[in-house]
Write an enzyme that holds these catalytic residues in place. Structure first.
Site, mmCIF file in Angstrom:
data_model
loop_
_atom_site.group_PDB
_atom_site.id
_atom_site.type_symbol
_atom_site.label_atom_id
_atom_site.label_comp_id
_atom_site.label_asym_id
_atom_site.label_seq_id
_atom_site.Cartn_x
_atom_site.Cartn_y
_atom_site.Cartn_z
ATOM 1 N N CYS A 157 0.751 -1.239 -0.087
ATOM 2 C CA CYS A 157 -0.172 0.161 0.244
ATOM 3 C C CYS A 157 0.965 1.220 0.007
ATOM 4 O O CYS A 157 2.094 1.532 0.843
ATOM 5 C CB CYS A 157 -0.896 -0.138 1.297
ATOM 6 S SG CYS A 157 -2.030 1.387 1.426
ATOM 7 N N ASP A 204 -12.679 -3.152 22.058
ATOM 8 C CA ASP A 204 -11.880 -3.253 23.184
ATOM 9 C C ASP A 204 -12.244 -2.571 24.452
ATOM 10 O O ASP A 204 -12.202 -3.071 25.368
ATOM 11 C CB ASP A 204 -10.567 -2.556 22.796
ATOM 12 C CG ASP A 204 -9.496 -2.438 23.858
ATOM 13 O OD1 ASP A 204 -9.361 -3.660 24.304
ATOM 14 O OD2 ASP A 204 -9.150 -1.630 24.209
#
Length: 163
Positions: free
Chosen positions: A77, A129
């Site tokens: 990328c 999370d």
């Protein structure tokens, strides 16, 4: 003749695509992710009463940070100098979920789709999370590109899915 696979050379070796000859243009990408929560967890999120603090503020900052680092996570990328990144949330009661929309913009030689997708996924993981202390069976779903514009391939808009 254009290579059959842009990330492979003539010998089949992996390579980063050379975008140096592409004309820079304004490019925008918007991606989404959905985090499915229990009603009780969603209510705690709304009240900022979860043990780890303000979930959406952390997810917004973390998602933006992730957009800026997409090239460090996705092999091959390109590293981009983003001109804009943002994370938006839609908190829904029915079904109980947080819909995340991540947007990335750049003026450059290659698109920002991966930056928007990584941002949406990261924001979703941060929500997981921060909510896992009260719920472990959270589901992250429907990560997809909603919109992209700019560049040679032009504009793309995803079809609507049922809510």
């Amino acid at each position: 003749m254009k290579d059959a696979f842009s990330h492979l050379d003539a010998q089949g070796n992996v390579r980063m695509v050379d975008v140096g000859a592409k004309v820079p243009s304004k490019r925008v990408a918007i991606a989404e992710a959905v985090v499915e929560l229990a009603p009780a967890t969603l209510e705690l999120l709304r009240q900022s009463a979860l043990p780890k603090g303000d979930v959406l503020a952390c997810a917004k900052i973390g998602g933006i940070m992730a957009a800026k680092r997409a090239s460090q996570i996705i092999p091959l990328c390109h590293s981009l100098n983003l001109s804009y990144a943002d994370i938006r949330f839609e908190v829904r009661d029915t079904p109980p979920q947080v819909r995340i929309e991540a947007e990335a913009r750049v003026t450059g030689n290659t698109g920002v789709e991966m930056e928007a997708i990584v941002a949406a996924q990261s924001a979703a993981a941060i929500i997981y999370d921060m909510c896992k202390a009260v719920q472990r069976d959270i589901v992250i779903s429907r990560v997809r590109l909603l919109h992209k514009s700019g560049g040679k391939s032009g504009e793309f808009n995803a079809s609507e899915l049922p809510a």
